[in-house]
Structures are given as structure tokens and as C-alpha cells.
Design an enzyme around this catalytic site. Structure first.
Site, mmCIF file in Angstrom:
data_model
loop_
_atom_site.group_PDB
_atom_site.id
_atom_site.type_symbol
_atom_site.label_atom_id
_atom_site.label_comp_id
_atom_site.label_asym_id
_atom_site.label_seq_id
_atom_site.Cartn_x
_atom_site.Cartn_y
_atom_site.Cartn_z
ATOM 1 N N LYS A 26 59.616 -10.716 4.377
ATOM 2 C CA LYS A 26 60.367 -9.891 3.491
ATOM 3 C C LYS A 26 59.188 -8.872 3.088
ATOM 4 O O LYS A 26 58.369 -8.151 3.479
ATOM 5 C CB LYS A 26 59.862 -11.314 3.012
ATOM 6 C CG LYS A 26 59.864 -10.961 0.939
ATOM 7 C CD LYS A 26 59.561 -12.497 0.383
ATOM 8 C CE LYS A 26 59.540 -12.639 -0.968
ATOM 9 N NZ LYS A 26 58.884 -14.158 -1.738
ATOM 10 N N SER B 241 62.706 -16.173 -4.084
ATOM 11 C CA SER B 241 62.461 -14.289 -3.736
ATOM 12 C C SER B 241 63.137 -14.474 -2.135
ATOM 13 O O SER B 241 63.282 -13.229 -2.352
ATOM 14 C CB SER B 241 61.602 -13.692 -4.342
ATOM 15 O OG SER B 241 60.281 -14.518 -3.826
ATOM 16 N N SER C 149 60.166 -19.914 -3.317
ATOM 17 C CA SER C 149 60.570 -18.446 -2.625
ATOM 18 C C SER C 149 61.383 -18.363 -1.266
ATOM 19 O O SER C 149 61.889 -18.116 -0.815
ATOM 20 C CB SER C 149 59.788 -17.146 -3.201
ATOM 21 O OG SER C 149 59.930 -16.699 -4.417
#
Lengths: 565, 565
Positions: A140, A215, A239
């Protein structure tokens, strides 16, 4: 490497456009493929059909997708080299990106050089470098890597190159892994979708009109397209779990400070009331133990002062606190009384119930307790700075704060409601602590209902009340916040796919609230055919080993049940 | 049990006077002794000489003082009953109280009834109730007990009777212990001395003109007078370690959330940036393992949602991370560059250095890092509410905030400086995290200097730069804050006593700051003869098992060294 921020020189639009063009340029020209037709919604098969990957590469990807520990085994015994695996996944990732816009940093040459170094290490020493020897790992866009930018959804971070690796990356290197791409996030990190002004919107490869969640949505899309065997995301309010649910993946949300976050970029830095945690995401279940054990065995508390000194516990993984994994009792949270789950989720829970009972376990109903209070307490904590963190990062480049994830809403500057913090945060902590104690006591009290002599071993619940939805419509963390606020270790595991024939709309129930009504009206089986349906397994705080093992129990029971039904 | 708070009916002076009189009435008349002459400063021998305790009672107390695990062994094998042990210690505690004003709640009948119940349990079941079977345990005045008030230094808490036990007390009962007295604290809990408007001032039994330290100062005085075999205090900035150092005791400050604090009353409730922790205090070293292991083995995370799920680790207690306890390398913090320790502390460190070297360990110098920055960050966190917590509790009864611990300063209302919290707390967390990482890296970097292949195993440091001082003069937590801010597990252990012949004043050094100069000038060996001198052992975060074991190593080395020199 430090440059004056480009933001001082250009307006944010120019800055973002130039960065996005640079990203396009970072794709090796030979790997550029035809963009999808607008009408092509499902792009899952493109890596297999586009002709860019060799049979051997497709084989390695198939193995890594099915069971990442098999691929790790091949790498550790030189049945394949890291350069082979990394090349295969880099190609696949770049294809996934061209279909779903899931990547941020693309650094193929650097990744291949790292793979070569790892291969050389093996040749020189005759043994693997570590537990993740040669494995390509996607990250990420928070996990800082020396020499790369960490844009993390904000234009103001363009041109700021990291001077060191975050602790996670440092440890991944020592374990022999090959970080090979970084993945997209929403501006602010605090959305359950994935869109920002620099890299734009990530779409769901099952249906590009839908969101992959967020996210960690770049990871979600990438992994669903088999563009990585193992990704690392983060979770402060769902997330990891939302994109895993929307993209049909496995994930683990560990408790606070079990895994090393130090040095990673983050939103709301310094907010420690509900800590963001990092965890693995993957198409294969074996990733959860592989990743968590590798990191914990490497003693992350010696690198990150906040990590809890708790060695990997094989007894807990052997379910010593859960009857050794035999005759357990699970509880299903059919409805948390905030939002009632859509029909596919209900069917998935029924499948799991039958599968577990079939495997000799007991299944009872979970009584929800204070879910709305817990949600409100947590959400208030997360905006306790009155949005100053977001505003500051937007102001640094002049870009507007994104106020909707819908493609039809133009971003425009707004003033977030200012929440005064003075003493409030301490009051919120008092309330949170009382809510945690009440939930703990509530859980312990199930002992009288389980028939095992123990409280419920784990809760089975939706991660989100619905499957992936059109862009702009995901504003539910009602089923994930519980884990963050109570700090429960939890996993997500895929169960089935939406089947319009089975998942028929239900008559309206007495709505819990306005959101519940809106979500009810959203459901139509023809909107969501073939989408993954996943569930969440919720265990106790810092019980990662047992949560992984119980997820394995549930997954095996489900596999057997599917075979037989 | 709930009554309208008496504060609504009376002024605070009347209220406090009445509560203090009620306390006097709670002493069994047969146990009232002559108050000390004003000139009698050292009262340590009063329990032995006052004639109230039988030879058998004195014998039990002698055993419990020397080694509490021996007393526990006798109780567990019925070589003595709980009623015998509790009677002996209750008498001794009440005597200690009459000499030093160390108690708050005195409930002899209730304690003896509990002891009888425990004895009956043994008779009925033929085995002890738990790991602390029959043991009298004293508790700082924060540990809520059903049916008793929890005054905790504030007039506003008079007349509020607890409706339930805190988790610690609940667990102590299950372990078979006998909570038998509660002990005094300062108003606000945030002083290194012990005085409040309800119960008044606690004095040091080595010299009643001196403070026993604080905030667990009631425990300090009680334990030094052999009025309890094992006490429980708390520490947010040194409150276990300061009184242990001033009273010549052993203590353990565990890391955040290792032991169950839930349900205990506290100052600054909801403040979770630097968490207060509870720990054992005792004249005997064996208390540290006995208490910590008993509680951890009873799985406190099943009662208190914040407690870390970390079972007692026998390997860590076996010093698996410290060369098995052989050929270790300790580092001595001779001077933290904030306040230079007084001569007796320097001599104590030299004794430990020689003793450890004699026992085959290496000893190097510890280089201090950022101690003043760490101190400032921590102190700012602790007043981040601008003192609202204190003001609120004072306002509830009208009592004035105590602004000096000196007997010569009248309390008068003041306005604490208001510290604005908005976003500041998150900024302080960022700073604290960076300071923790820097200290961790600094510690790890000692690997190159130890000769063991490992970083320094533990730091030996003063707990306070001086021995017990006259009332009103202890405003130093410079050597304890490090442990709270970095969350290091640490212990305190007694080393020696001030000897005017050996501890001669040193010529002035270049003063680090104003406080350093003031503390330098305070020292005169004739002021402090015979006072206990103790040191601190600082280990890593959540390394309680190893810190206990290393304290045992140091204590044994010191014992041997003293025998031979």
C-alpha cells in the site's frame, strides 16, 4: 534525493498531471496493452488472455494465487527463481494497473534487480535469505521505500523522496522478499473507496463501474487480478477488510501494535486512540500465517518501540484456548441493528453456519451490543482534530479536499465541522474503555449458552453489509469499526459469489435508521451478479494466532461443505 | 450503599475532620498505642518493641519481611493460617499507621473475616485457594473495594461507597489473598510525596521529618515498617519507584497494560498517552515474581480489555534473550545530565558495578540521550488538560488545590496554567514516538560496545537522584519519567544505607541547570544518615520476566559482594 517540493513551483493540477504522466512512462513499453473498452466491465481474465505472460509465468501465478506458501516453497528450494516469479508478477501487476488503475509507484527495474540479488544470495550461500525468500510483495502507498516518493493520495507529497525504508520494508528485505509495486489509496486514507487527485480512481476488476473498496483498494484490485501473491495494507476503520470483502480476498486485521508500523506514512499521525494496523491481503489463506509469523519471528519489537513483545505462539495457533479446534462454538452476527446485511451476505452466513455444524461445531446467534455507540465513539475520535490533518495536507499544494467518492460530484473546498478536542479526547477514552469492558463482559457471558464450557470462540459477521457497490456509494464501516474500536483481531475470508437466482430481495424490514433504509433500497441482484461475498471472523484482542487458525477451520469446513452440496 | 455525597451538606473542613475521626475510630481500641514523641524520628522498631505483637506474630512478620514466598509457602501448607498472618500484619499495620499516618481505609474485622473464609476453604477442599492463598495484601487507595470509599486524596470522594471491586481486587480474591488495609496518597496523585486534605501527611519511618515519597507513599511507609508483606501501588511518573527508593523496598514498574488496572480509581482518567501502571512493592525480592506471575497466570486479559494477552514467559524469565543470565553486560547511568545524583547514589552504583563484575558480568557506562526532551514531552502530556481534572475534583467539595507539599506552605487556590490541547496531544504523540524510536536505536547501538554480541542487557540507574528528603522538597522525577515515557519495564532494589563517613560531599560540578544546583546544595551527609539507598534496573518494554530475573541476578551479586567486603 531531497528536492524543493514541486508544489512551490506549480499549481496542483499541473503537478498531478505531470506525476500521472510519469507513472505512465514507468511502464515498460513492451508491457503496454490495449486499454479496455468502456463496456468491458469484468477484466479479471485479461492477464491470462492478453498474451503477455508465458505459460511458465501463468503457472507460477496460478500457484501463487492458489497457495502462496507453495510458491514460497518453490522459491526456497530453487524450483523457481525470484527473477522468474518477480517478472511474472510485475507483468501481471502492470496489466492489472492498466485495467483498474491500481498502482502508484511502478519500479520494475529496481524490483528485478532486487530479485537478482536475492537469487545471487541463494547461489552464494546455498540457502534462502529468509522466510519470504524471493517472494514478490506489493505494498500500500504508505510503506515508505528509500528513494521513492510516498504520495499517499496527496499532491503535496509529489517530489518528496524517502530517505529511508520504513521498518516493515526493512524487515521484508531481511526476510528475502521483493517489494515490487506500491498500490493506490484515497486522499486522506479515510474512505472506503480509492480515489485521489494525483493517481485518480481505482476500479473493481469484477466490474469496473464498482469500487474495489478502500482505503487499501489498490491492493484489493491488484490482488483480485492476480497481480501479486501477497499484499500489505492497513486498517484504522476497515481499510483492510472492506477491499478484501469487495474483491474476494483473505486478510488479517491484527490488534494494535502487533506488527511494525514505524516509519510508514499515515493520516492523522499521532492519533493513538484507535491505532491503524498493517496486515496481509491475498487470494490465498496461507498468506495470513506466512506473513504474520515471518514478521513476528523476526522480533519487530527490536525495531519499532511500539510493537508488543509477544513471540509467535504455536500453542495459541494450535487453539489451546479453543478446545484444540474441536467442537468449538461460533456465533453469527446476522444483523448488528445498525445496518441489515444484503441477501448475499445472509446466504453466506447460512452457508458458514451449515458448514460449521457439518464439521461438528456449534453455531449460535450473536446478540449485538452498543454497536451504534461504539461506532459514534470511534468516529468522533477519528475527527478529534476537526479535520486539521486533512486540511493541512491539502493546503500544502492547494488541491481541494475530496468530499465525495462519486464520479459525478466535483471536488470543492468545504470546511469540515470543527470538533473541539480540549479534554474531549480523554473523555472519549473513558467512554471507549467502558464500551470495551462492556463488550468483553458480554462476550464472556456467552459461556452459559455455548455448551463448550467456554465463551463463544469467534464471531462470524459481515465485513460490510453489502458486496462491492458503484463508486461513491460506500459509506459503511458499521461492521468493521467494532474490530478497530474494541481492538479485536479479525480476518476476512471469501465465501461465495452473488447469485441472482438465490439472492432474491427480501421484503422491507422495520428499518433501524435512515442508512439502513438507503442500503436496503440499494440492493438488486441484477446489479451485483458474480461479485465476491466475503465474511469476517472476529476473535479476541491480540489473538492473531487463534484467529488465523480459526479462519483455517472455517475455510476448510466451507470447502468441504461446498464439495458436498 | 449509594448515599448523597456529604459534600452537598458540609464544608470541606468539617467533612475531612469527620472522616479523619472516623478513621481513628476504626482502629481497634486494644491496638491503640502511645503516639511517638515529636523528637522520635526513627520509628522502625516500634512494632517490635511496643509489646502488642506476640512472639509468633513477630516471627511470621520476620519471615514475610525476609521472603514473602516463604510466608506464602507456609500458608499453602498450613504451617500457618491466614488468620494468624492477617492478625499479625493488621496489628503491625495499625502500629505503622499510628507512627507514620500511612493508612486510609482500616477494616480489621472485614479482613479477619476474609482470612477465616480462606482458612475454611482450605479445610473444606484440602488445598489452597490460589497462588496467594491467605496472604495479607495492602493496597494503594485507588483500588476500589465493594462497600468501601475510594477517597484517593480528595474530599469529594468522602461518602461514596464502591458498588464493585476493581479487577485487581476481584483477582486477588480468586487467588486467595486477603486485602487488609488501604494506603495513603497525595491529592491529585501527581506528587512524589504523600499528603492530602482528608487523611493528612504520611511520614518516612526512617525519619519522620522526611517524606516517604509518593504517590504510593502510604505503601512505602507501611512496608518499611513491616506492616505488610506485599503492597500494590501505581506508577505514572515514578509513583512506585520513588517511595520504594525512599523506603528501601523492591518494586516492579511493568509496562503499560501488563497488569489489570480496570475499575481502579485514578487521576487524569482517560489519559492514555502515558498510562499509569500497577505493580508490587515489598521488603522482599521474591514479591516481584510472586505477584506478577500469579496475576498473569490468571489471564487478566479476560477481565480487563486493555491488558495485553501475553502469558507469563518462563523462557524470558530464564533470560533466554540475555545469554541465559551468564556473562551479561549492564550499563550504568551515572548522571542523566539533568540532575547529578547525590554521593550515596554514586557509591551505590559503584557497589553494583563491582558486585556485577565480581560475578562475571561486564559493566559499561550508559550514554544519556534526550533525557530532558523526554521529560518535557511527558510532563506536557500529563497536564494536557490544563489541570481540569484536578480542579474539577477540588471544586466538587470546595477544598483547595494543594500547591506545595511543604508543611510550611498554606494551601491556597491557584489557577494552573492552561495548556491548550487542540491537536497538541497528537503532536506530542508524534514527538514521543520519535523519542522512543531514537532511544531504542540508541540502546541497540550499544551492541558494538558490550562484547556479548547483544545490546546492553539492562541499565542501572538511580530511581531518584537523592535519598528521602524533608517534606516539600521532592520535585524530581527526572530518573523515573524515562521508564514511563519509553514504557520500559523497570525495578527498584535496595543497595545500602547512607553512611556519613563514606558519602562525603563532592566539590561542585558544572551544573546542568538550576534544579541540579539546588539538589547539589541540598546534600549534607548528616542530614541523611542511615537512610536507604536504592537503585533502578531498566529493561525493555514488556520484558517484565527478564527484568525480574535480572534484578535477582543483581541482588544476588550484591549480596555476595557485601558478604565478601
Amino acid at each position: 534525493m531531497v528536492q524543493p517540493p514541486a508544489t512551490l513551483l506549480e499549481d496542483w493540477q499541473t503537478l498531478c498531471a505531470r506525476r500521472k504522466a510519469a507513472q505512465a512512462d514507468s511502464i515498460p513499453p513492451a508491457w503496454v496493452i490495449e486499454p479496455p473498452q468502456e463496456s468491458q466491465l469484468n477484466v479479471l481474465l485479461v492477464p491470462e488472455t492478453c498474451g503477455l505472460l508465458s505459460a511458465r509465468e501463468l503457472e507460477l501465478i496460478e500457484i501463487g494465487t492458489r497457495d502462496v506458501s507453495l510458491l514460497v516453497g518453490m522459491l526456497a528450494t530453487r524450483k523457481c527463481t525470484s527473477i522468474e516469479a518477480t517478472t511474472a508478477y510485475a507483468k501481471s501487476a502492470v496489466i492489472a494497473h492498466q485495467m483498474t488503475n491500481c498502482l502508484t509507484e511502478i519500479f520494475v527495474d529496481r524490483a528485478l534487480q532486487r530479485a537478482r540479488d536475492v537469487d545471487e544470495y541463494f547461489e552464494l550461500h546455498g540457502k534462502p535469505m529468509g522466510a519470504l525468500h524471493g517472494l514478490p510483495v506489493s505494498l500500500k502507498d504508505q510503506f515508505t521505500m528509500k528513494g521513492l516518493e510516498t504520495i499517499m493520495g496527496y499532491a503535496c507529497n509529489i517530489g518528496k523522496f524517502a530517505e529511508e525504508d520504513c521498518v516493515l520494508v526493512e524487515m521484508l528485505y531481511e526476510l528475502g522478499a521483493v517489494p515490487f509495486v506500491r498500490t493506490n489509496v484515497p486522499q486522506t486514507l479515510m474512505w472506503g473507496e480509492t480515489h485521489n487527485n494525483v493517481f485518480g480512481r481505482t476500479t473493481n476488476p469484477y466490474n469496473r463501474k464498482l469500487t474495489p473498496g478502500g482505503s487499501s483498494g489498490g491492493e484489493g484490485a491488484l490482488l483480485a487480478m492476480r497481480g501479486s501473491p501477497l499484499g500489505v495494507g492497513t486498517d484504522i476503520d476497515g481499510s483492510l477488510r472492506i477491499p478484501s470483502a469487495f474483491c474476494g480476498l483473505y486478510t488479517l486485521r491484527p490488534s494494535y501494535e502487533r506488527l511494525p508500523y514505524h516509519g510508514a506514512a499515515n493520516a492523522l499521525t499521532g492519533q493513538e486512540s484507535i491505532s491503524s494496523v498493517l496486515g496481509p491481503m491475498s487470494t490465498s489463506l496461507s498468506s495470513l500465517k506466512l506473513f504474520t509469523k515471518a514478521l513476528v519471528d523476526a522480533r519487530p519489537w527490536e525495531r519499532d518501540p511500539l510493537v508488543i513483545r509477544k513471540p509467535w505462539n504455536d500453542q495459541e495457533y494450535g487453539l489451546v484456548d479453543h478446545g484444540g479446534g474441536k467442537d468449538m462454538c461460533f456465533a453469527i452476527l446476522w444483523d448488528n441493528k445498525v445496518v441489515k446485511p444484503h441477501p448475499p451476505l445472509k446466504r453466506a452466513m447460512e452457508m458458514v453456519k451449515h458448514a460449521l455444524e457439518h464439521a461438528g461445531h456449534r453455531v449460535i446467534d450473536w446478540e449485538p451490543l452498543n454497536h451504534l455507540d461504539i461506532y459514534r465513539n470511534a468516529q468522533t475520535i477519528l475527527v478529534a482534530d476537526g479535520g486539521e490533518d486533512y486540511r493541512k495536507d491539502c493546503a500544502a499544494s492547494g488541491e481541494p479536499l475530496i468530499t465525495s467518492m462519486s464520479p459525478d460530484v466535483d471536488p470543492h473546498p468545504i470546511d469540515l465541522e470543527v470538533t473541539l478536542v480540549k479534554t474531549l479526547l480523554w473523555q472519549l477514552h473513558k467512554e471507549k474503555r467502558a464500551l470495551r469492558k462492556a463488550y468483553l463482559d458480554h462476550w464472556n457471558a456467552t459461556k452459559s449458552r455455548t455448551g463448550t464450557g467456554r465463551p463463544v470462540d469467534a464471531i462470524i459477521s459481515p465485513a460490510v453489509a453489502y458486496t462491492a457497490v458503484p463508486h461513491g456509494l460506500n459509506y459503511d464501516s458499521f461492521y468493521t469499526t467494532l474490530g478497530n474500536a474494541m481492538d479485536y483481531a479479525c480476518s476476512v475470508f471469501p465465501v461465495t459469489f452473488v447469485d441472482p437466482a438465490l439472492d432474491v430481495p427480501q421484503p422491507p424490514h422495520e428499518f433501524h435508521n435512515h442508512e439502513d433504509e438507503a442500503f436496503y433500497k440499494l440492493y438488486h441482484p441484477d446489479l451485483f451478479p458474480g461479485l465476491p461475498v466475503a465474511l469476517q471472523l472476529i476473535g479476541r484482542t491480540l489473538e492473531e494466532e487463534a484467529v488465523i487458525a480459526m479462519t483455517e477451520v472455517v475455510d476448510a469446513a466451507l470447502g468441504k461443505y461446498k464439495e458436498e452440496n
